[in-house]
Design an enzyme around this catalytic site. Structure first.
Site: not given
Lengths: 324, 324
Positions: B233, B235, B264, B283, B285
């Site tokens: 969680v 990078r 991403e 992405h 979280a």
């Protein structure tokens, strides 16, 4: 006469088998190990003690006149508490409540987080290779959590949820009393409606009894706010599924997650399959699939086996009138 | 000259806006509130202070000669630590690491439990209206957990995982030192390989720096046992995705769950889409989607705003050489 112990339990490991052999030897019994899915009547109908589950356990209870103690390797013994379940009413009945709390608590917390974090929506996006943008999420932090059922499961839950810094953890149970210090408040079941009014996350882990049937009904659901979540890892018939489905369809609840249903497997025509914001799992929150659960289950039986041999009261005796 | 503060942050609530207005007033600034998705250069290029995110924050850093403080409303400021990111090298840079730990920890625990409890398999069954039988599951209880990164996220994780009764919680960080008492052991990063050998669940929450790039590479993955799980969680570029994908394909790992990836949104041709036993989320979280995160983010900025006005050192200053 040989003192026979039949172990009819799935997923038994070598080390568990060894533990049982040793305890049985100390207690003066000869254990036979049988596969619950492939066992013939003659293998267990002469046993004084049965530890296990499945159709064989049910048949032995109903028909054997030599069975003196049945130790169920599961927790929900409602079917064994009905009149006529035992040929011999004096047969002792113990269960394995206490072995499943860890697994059920992990499953319930997983499902609560999946709902709060909109996981089904993101998962659908990923399946379709779509990268969805962030969307509003809820958190256990600062939530008011109500645990309906404060036994092994409720207590395991309270201890695990503590670290998530909820606003408070309320326990609700028949007696209104519970020794577990991880609860902030404990209420008796007659205060449930009032408690639900302030609840953000309700997790249910009740046994199936006359008192708990449809305890979460339309009246109780209507006391909850539209941002609240419901999780059930106890017994399916503690929720009125029609009322729950209506509440979800009408957005009077933010979400629900059920590992147990009134009829299992869930019938093909159940409206639950198509109910929005509902996560279902096929009764897998607590099975003999987790090492800890299996080992604890075996330990609990062995403890009671030695007590039985000495004529001491059993630790995990079921209250057949209460039903758990 | 008017002392201008530009707030370029999404999902700002009325109560947060009010807090910022009050703090800005006390500090002697006039705040303007801008939508990061719809903002024109003239609205922020004359600001002395910017609190927020998006292309505008990047552009102001690179081009403004009046910007004296940029407070990033996110945590991963690697892009702002590169040479040339700021027109004026003396511009102060703070970030909002400390606001996201709660949300990231909940997401990571959810994903770990989903893997351990085989949730993707059961979910696929439910989608197809199939009632799958129980299957082997793992548990956090008695697992050795390694948290790679012991900052806000790692510490939030350790405090939450404590209640699940793991065998132990090991923290691994650059310094090998951490004050959080929820860790059982802390090691410096040079001991990572050795620690991974005994790890059942690895959760990564590292910033993107030169030192952390591909820190989980083939060598490290090969130190892990085939029953182990990985969650990231932090990078995306802290994991060598090719090596991870190979380990999962070859069943050298039981599962992985990534909220962050090297690129991403995940490119259409990424092999991660088809890697088995891999859970992906886009992405999400840690975003400004959880009430607690938003409020904490605002509070942290307001604290530093008052300190800035008094000429005191800022609490959330980024070490631009370290990169976080």
């Amino acid at each position: 006469m040989e003192k026979k112990l039949a172990v009819i339990r799935p997923a038994i490991s070598d080390s568990e088998q060894e533990k049982i052999v040793l305890a049985a030897h100390d207690a003066g019994y000869t254990p036979v190990f049988l596969d619950p899915k492939n066992v013939s009547e003659s293998d267990y109908m002469d046993a004084e003690i049965i530890y296990g589950e499945g159709a064989a356990a049910k048949k032995a209870a109903a028909e054997s006149d030599v069975l003196r103690w049945l130790c169920a390797s599961f927790a929900g013994v409602d079917a064994f508490c009905r009149p006529g379940a035992f040929r011999n009413e004096s047969t002792l009945l113990t269960n394995s409540a206490g072995a499943y709390g860890v697994s059920l608590a992990e499953h319930a917390i997983m499902m609560a987080l999946m709902m709060m974090r909109r996981m089904p929506v993101f998962e659908e996006g990923i399946r379709n290779r779509r990268w969805l943008p962030p969307m509003p999420q809820d958190s256990i932090k600062n939530s008011v959590i109500t645990l309906l059922g404060t036994g092994d499961v409720g207590s395991c839950l309270a201890r695990r949820l503590r670290g998530f810094e909820p606003a408070k953890i309320i326990g609700v149970c028949r007696s209104g009393r519970c020794r577990e210090p991880a609860f902030d408040e404990i209420f008796a079941t007659d205060r449930l409606k009032e408690v639900l009014g302030e609840t953000d996350l309700l997790i249910m882990s009740l046994p199936a009894t006359v008192q708990t049937k449809h305890i979460l009904n339309e009246e109780m659901l209507s006391a909850m706010h539209p941002g609240a979540y419901v999780v059930n890892v106890g017994r399916g018939n503690t929720i009125d599924e029609k009322a729950l489905s209506a509440a979800l369809n009408e957005k009077r609840l933010a979400g629900a997650a059920l590992d147990v249903m009134e009829t299992e497997p869930l019938p093909e025509d159940s409206p639950l399959w198509d109910t929005p914001n509902l996560i279902l799992t096929p009764h897998v929150a607590g099975n003999l699939t987790v090492d800890y659960t299996r080992n604890r289950n075996t330990e609990m039986f062995c403890e009671d086996l030695l007590r039985y041999a000495k004529g001491q009261p059993l630790l995990h005796l079921v209250d057949r009138t209460a039903g758990y």
